[in-house]
Design a protein around this motif. Structure first.
Motif, PDB file in Angstrom:
ATOM      1  N   ARG A  75      -1.713 -15.090  -1.679  1.00 40.87           N
ATOM      2  CA  ARG A  75      -0.886 -13.986  -1.187  1.00 40.87           C
ATOM      3  C   ARG A  75       0.356 -13.956  -1.748  1.00 40.87           C
ATOM      4  N   TYR A  76       1.049 -15.127  -2.128  1.00 39.49           N
ATOM      5  CA  TYR A  76       2.239 -15.080  -2.781  1.00 39.49           C
ATOM      6  C   TYR A  76       2.107 -14.517  -4.090  1.00 39.49           C
ATOM      7  N   PHE A  77       1.051 -14.932  -4.950  1.00 40.25           N
ATOM      8  CA  PHE A  77       1.003 -14.369  -6.247  1.00 40.25           C
ATOM      9  C   PHE A  77       0.607 -12.836  -6.069  1.00 40.25           C
ATOM     10  N   HIS A  78      -0.110 -12.459  -4.990  1.00 41.02           N
ATOM     11  CA  HIS A  78      -0.487 -11.047  -5.053  1.00 41.02           C
ATOM     12  C   HIS A  78       0.922 -10.123  -4.682  1.00 41.02           C
ATOM     13  N   ASP A  79       1.684 -10.584  -3.807  1.00 42.43           N
ATOM     14  CA  ASP A  79       2.920  -9.853  -3.574  1.00 42.43           C
ATOM     15  C   ASP A  79       3.877 -10.036  -4.537  1.00 42.43           C
ATOM     16  N   LEU A  80       4.194 -11.105  -5.201  1.00 40.37           N
ATOM     17  CA  LEU A  80       4.804 -11.341  -6.305  1.00 40.37           C
ATOM     18  C   LEU A  80       4.337 -10.359  -7.434  1.00 40.37           C
ATOM     19  N   ASP A  81       3.243 -10.179  -7.827  1.00 35.96           N
ATOM     20  CA  ASP A  81       2.627  -9.330  -8.886  1.00 35.96           C
ATOM     21  C   ASP A  81       2.926  -7.849  -8.608  1.00 35.96           C
ATOM     22  N   ILE A  82       3.036  -7.612  -7.472  1.00 36.12           N
ATOM     23  CA  ILE A  82       3.526  -6.218  -7.129  1.00 36.12           C
ATOM     24  C   ILE A  82       4.954  -6.099  -7.166  1.00 36.12           C
ATOM     25  N   ALA A  83       5.774  -6.911  -6.726  1.00 32.37           N
ATOM     26  CA  ALA A  83       7.317  -6.975  -6.801  1.00 32.37           C
ATOM     27  C   ALA A  83       7.830  -6.915  -8.233  1.00 32.37           C
ATOM     28  N   VAL A  84       7.125  -8.083  -9.106  1.00 33.79           N
ATOM     29  CA  VAL A  84       7.778  -8.270 -10.458  1.00 33.79           C
ATOM     30  C   VAL A  84       7.162  -7.487 -11.358  1.00 33.79           C
ATOM     31  N   ASN A  85       5.979  -7.323 -11.360  1.00 36.54           N
ATOM     32  CA  ASN A  85       5.022  -6.518 -12.408  1.00 36.54           C
ATOM     33  C   ASN A  85       4.874  -5.461 -12.219  1.00 36.54           C
ATOM     34  N   GLY A  86       4.902  -4.778 -10.819  1.00 42.04           N
ATOM     35  CA  GLY A  86       4.256  -3.417 -10.700  1.00 42.04           C
ATOM     36  C   GLY A  86       2.953  -3.273 -10.658  1.00 42.04           C
ATOM     37  N   TYR A  87       2.319  -4.460 -10.322  1.00 35.71           N
ATOM     38  CA  TYR A  87       0.645  -4.169 -10.002  1.00 35.71           C
ATOM     39  C   TYR A  87       0.576  -3.350  -8.883  1.00 35.71           C
ATOM     40  N   VAL A  88      -0.119  -2.529  -8.747  1.00 38.46           N
ATOM     41  CA  VAL A  88      -0.575  -1.311  -7.872  1.00 38.46           C
ATOM     42  C   VAL A  88      -1.798  -1.962  -6.972  1.00 38.46           C
ATOM     43  N   HIS A  89      -1.550  -1.960  -5.774  1.00 44.34           N
ATOM     44  CA  HIS A  89      -2.397  -2.299  -4.770  1.00 44.34           C
ATOM     45  C   HIS A  89      -1.810  -1.929  -3.198  1.00 44.34           C
ATOM     46  N   GLU A  90      -2.548  -1.277  -2.576  1.00 42.17           N
ATOM     47  CA  GLU A  90      -2.269  -0.621  -1.232  1.00 42.17           C
ATOM     48  C   GLU A  90      -1.901  -1.747  -0.271  1.00 42.17           C
ATOM     49  N   GLN A  91      -2.360  -2.838  -0.574  1.00 42.33           N
ATOM     50  CA  GLN A  91      -2.114  -4.072   0.674  1.00 42.33           C
ATOM     51  C   GLN A  91      -0.988  -4.711   0.131  1.00 42.33           C
ATOM     52  N   ILE A  92       0.094  -5.259   0.864  1.00 40.57           N
ATOM     53  CA  ILE A  92       1.020  -6.201   0.776  1.00 40.57           C
ATOM     54  C   ILE A  92       1.096  -7.110   2.200  1.00 40.57           C
ATOM     55  N   PHE A  93       0.913  -8.356   1.712  1.00 43.38           N
ATOM     56  CA  PHE A  93       0.956  -9.387   2.768  1.00 43.38           C
ATOM     57  C   PHE A  93       2.348  -9.659   3.279  1.00 43.38           C
ATOM     58  N   GLY A  94       3.295  -9.301   2.589  1.00 42.37           N
ATOM     59  CA  GLY A  94       4.603  -9.740   3.271  1.00 42.37           C
ATOM     60  C   GLY A  94       5.143 -10.982   3.208  1.00 42.37           C
ATOM     61  N   VAL A  95       4.520 -11.750   2.455  1.00 40.00           N
ATOM     62  CA  VAL A  95       4.895 -13.373   2.577  1.00 40.00           C
ATOM     63  C   VAL A  95       6.147 -13.721   1.517  1.00 40.00           C
ATOM     64  N   THR A  96       6.492 -12.721   0.885  1.00 33.42           N
ATOM     65  CA  THR A  96       7.605 -13.133  -0.527  1.00 33.42           C
ATOM     66  C   THR A  96       8.727 -12.356   0.030  1.00 33.42           C
ATOM     67  N   GLU A  97       9.928 -13.147  -0.449  1.00 31.53           N
ATOM     68  CA  GLU A  97      11.214 -12.558  -0.245  1.00 31.53           C
ATOM     69  C   GLU A  97      11.307 -11.273  -1.269  1.00 31.53           C
ATOM     70  N   SER A  98      10.865 -11.572  -2.278  1.00 29.66           N
ATOM     71  CA  SER A  98      10.911 -10.482  -3.432  1.00 29.66           C
ATOM     72  C   SER A  98      10.187  -9.473  -3.010  1.00 29.66           C
ATOM     73  N   LYS A  99      10.748  -8.086  -3.022  1.00 31.81           N
ATOM     74  CA  LYS A  99      10.195  -6.918  -2.816  1.00 31.81           C
ATOM     75  C   LYS A  99       9.997  -5.891  -3.668  1.00 31.81           C
TER      76      LYS A  99
END
Length: 166
Positions: A142-166
């Motif tokens: 979940r950390y890597f999933h959310d960070l991939d969205i926040a840092v790399n712009g990975y596109v996915h409809e689900q965010i787990f909300g575990v990271t401080e990075s948004k």
């Protein structure tokens, strides 16, 4: 007395028959593998493979984003689509050791305080996996999933909300 012997003999036959049926059922189920997850059974018959995760002393990743993307892909492949229920723990532990080392490498190089906190959290959760806690593998994913969205712009409809990075 004759009637009592007949009742005792009938009871003994019932118990004997139940015992034979029970033993036969256990042997049958064991030999057919009924009730087993075939993937788990296959995993237990062969030594589990552990991948080489590169030189953690000198990471090959140009930046934290490349590290995050690569590790997110690993967790998608090994825990996604219900594979979380059949983990290769030696490989997960090796990957957690690599995640800890790479995150530790990027922490001092990262100026973004939220990303720095997330990388520190990855090292903490990696320690839990290294200690054998398979449940924490999902948290790392979940950390890597959310960070991939926040840092790399990975596109996915689900965010787990575990990271401080948004």
């Amino acid at each position: 007395m004759n009637k009592g012997l007949k009742i005792a003999a009938a009871a003994a036959m019932v118990f004997l028959t139940a015992g034979v049926i029970g033993v036969w059922t256990m042997v049958y189920l064991k030999n057919t593998g009924a009730g087993e997850n075939p993937t788990a059974a296959e995993t237990n018959r062969h030594p589990q493979q552990v991948q080489d995760y590169g030189d953690t002393e000198n990471p090959e990743y140009a930046d934290a984003g490349a590290f995050i993307k690569e590790f997110h892909g690993f967790y998608n492949q090994t825990t996604g689509w219900e594979r979380i229920n059949d983990l290769n723990m030696p490989d997960q532990i090796a990957r957690a050791e690599a995640a800890k080392a790479y995150a530790g490498h990027f922490i001092p190089l990262t100026e973004d305080s939220a990303l720095k906190a997330d990388l520190k959290a990855i090292t903490m959760h990696a320690d839990s996996v290294i200690a054998g806690n398979g449940d924490t593998v999902l948290t790392l994913h979940r950390y890597f999933h959310d960070l991939d969205i926040a840092v790399n712009g990975y596109v996915h409809e689900q965010i787990f909300g575990v990271t401080e990075s948004k």
